[in-house]
Write an enzyme that holds these catalytic residues in place. Sequence first.
Site, PDB file in Angstrom:
ATOM      1  N   ASP A 121      78.639   2.818 -23.794  1.00 15.94           N
ATOM      2  CA  ASP A 121      80.051   2.882 -24.185  1.00 15.94           C
ATOM      3  C   ASP A 121      80.832   1.704 -23.599  1.00 15.94           C
ATOM      4  OD1 ASP A 121      79.457   4.016 -21.728  1.00 15.94           O
ATOM      5  OD2 ASP A 121      80.490   5.899 -22.102  1.00 15.94           O
TER       6      ASP A 121
ATOM      7  N   ALA B 274      86.445   2.504 -22.362  1.00 15.29           N
ATOM      8  CA  ALA B 274      87.264   1.466 -22.978  1.00 15.29           C
ATOM      9  C   ALA B 274      88.429   1.095 -22.058  1.00 15.29           C
ATOM     10  CB  ALA B 274      87.772   1.922 -24.346  1.00 15.29           C
TER      11      ALA B 274
ATOM     12  N   GLY C 111      85.036   7.608 -26.254  1.00 13.47           N
ATOM     13  CA  GLY C 111      84.806   6.704 -25.116  1.00 13.47           C
ATOM     14  C   GLY C 111      86.065   6.089 -24.537  1.00 13.47           C
ATOM     15  N   SER C 112      87.132   6.878 -24.467  1.00 11.05           N
ATOM     16  CA  SER C 112      88.396   6.323 -23.963  1.00 11.05           C
ATOM     17  C   SER C 112      88.276   5.880 -22.497  1.00 11.05           C
ATOM     18  CB  SER C 112      89.527   7.339 -24.118  1.00 11.05           C
ATOM     19  OG  SER C 112      89.175   8.554 -23.513  1.00 11.05           O
ATOM     20  N   SER C 113      87.477   6.593 -21.705  1.00 15.77           N
ATOM     21  CA  SER C 113      87.378   6.237 -20.284  1.00 15.77           C
ATOM     22  C   SER C 113      86.738   4.864 -20.096  1.00 15.77           C
ATOM     23  CB  SER C 113      86.522   7.259 -19.535  1.00 15.77           C
ATOM     24  OG  SER C 113      86.976   8.551 -19.787  1.00 15.77           O
TER      25      SER C 113
ATOM     26  N   GLY D  65      85.560  12.226 -27.761  1.00 13.75           N
ATOM     27  CA  GLY D  65      84.281  11.575 -27.463  1.00 13.75           C
ATOM     28  C   GLY D  65      84.156  10.161 -27.985  1.00 13.75           C
TER      29      GLY D  65
HETATM   30  O1  PMV Z   1      79.145  12.004 -24.590  1.00 15.92           O
HETATM   31  P1  PMV Z   1      79.196  10.545 -24.800  1.00 15.92           P
HETATM   32  O2  PMV Z   1      79.876  10.173 -26.056  1.00 15.92           O
HETATM   33  O3  PMV Z   1      79.719   9.816 -23.613  1.00 15.92           O
HETATM   34  O4  PMV Z   1      77.694  10.069 -25.008  1.00 15.92           O
HETATM   35  C1  PMV Z   1      76.696  10.276 -24.013  1.00 15.92           C
HETATM   36  C2  PMV Z   1      75.437   9.603 -24.428  1.00 15.92           C
HETATM   37  C3  PMV Z   1      74.285   9.789 -23.456  1.00 15.92           C
HETATM   38  O5  PMV Z   1      73.170   9.040 -23.940  1.00 15.92           O
HETATM   39  C4  PMV Z   1      73.871  11.250 -23.387  1.00 15.92           C
HETATM   40  C5  PMV Z   1      74.633   9.311 -22.061  1.00 15.92           C
HETATM   41  C6  PMV Z   1      74.681   7.800 -21.893  1.00 15.92           C
HETATM   42  O6  PMV Z   1      75.381   7.351 -20.972  1.00 15.92           O
HETATM   43  O7  PMV Z   1      74.008   7.059 -22.625  1.00 15.92           O
END
Ligand code: PMV
Length: 323
Positions: A155, A114, A110-112, A108
């Site tokens: 992200d 990035a 955020g590799s995609s 989690g």
């Molecule tokens: O699951 P992650 O780390 O991609 O985080 C999602 C965070 C959310 O607020 C639920 C979705 C978003 O795009 O902001």
Amino acid sequence: MNISTVSAPGKLMLLGEHAVVYGRPCIVTAIDQRIHVEIERTENTTLVIEAPDVDIAGYEKSIETLGSGNIPKGAMFVEYAVQKFYAKYPCVGGVRVSVSSAFSSQIGFGSSSASTVCVIRALAEIYGKKLLAKQIFAIAHQAVLEIQGSGSGFDVAAALYGGTLYFVAGGKTVEPLKVSNIPLVVGYTGVKADTSGLLGEVAKKMKEQPEKVTRIYDAIAKLVNDAKTKMIEGDWERVGKLMDFNQDYLRDLGVSSQKLESLIVAAKQAGAWGAKLSGAGGGDCMIALAADDKRKAIESAIESAGGQVIHISSSSQGVRVDA
Ligand code: PMV
């Protein structure tokens, strides 16, 4: 230029997840674990992807058909990023893209997003396009949205700008916060979060109980704004308390899990100023804020509760051309 090597940081959501999808602000930090992408121009009119970390080897597709047909999961973000870039800035020839990561795509960080940002930055480099950060954000966010259906883009912003950001969905506000050395402890649950599934569940809840969910989001927005001020002041104890409140709201929203709760409780019992899940919930990582002299005890407590401690530092540099 024929080859470009670019890297971008992963991220951790500090406060404001879910609410940010509905127009409220969040705070995200870029971490010192990076994705690396090398792009080489080729004479062919194809995209070739090598991404061994996500089981992609010698994947090849003609530029004209990008984004269509059956796309393996591991190739999706790179393929869409290339497709979006070529659609916006028509270029001659093809590219070979190699992706490697300092961290697992399962945790989690955020590799995609990035890798999407890296691909667009590297393409701009090899094709000599001078793109503003805003332009890169727009293409990368569009690619991510087309794949995921929804998402605030926090992200993408972390990968692109780096640092610690106060962010409003779609990049409406991207405000770098002057903070360094956030005293974070990170515990991985060992469970992969299903971000799209959780976003769907929350959207359903918003339809069924709009008043309740809106109240939760407004309360989260308020604590995010408080936390922004307290972070700049370096009042981490107070930010920890605000993380606790944020976690209460996320639990109410139904996105926490037993594993997350047990790591959070362990961290707090061992003396953390505050702790919460980070990201969509259901799994991935929890974060805690702690004084230096408590860190060791908190890390052991997280491990005893079945979590894996991941050492990171925050506010890392955004996307950069390394070579
Ligand atoms: O699951 P992650 O780390 O991609 O985080 C999602 C965070 C959310 O607020 C639920 C979705 C978003 O795009 O902001």
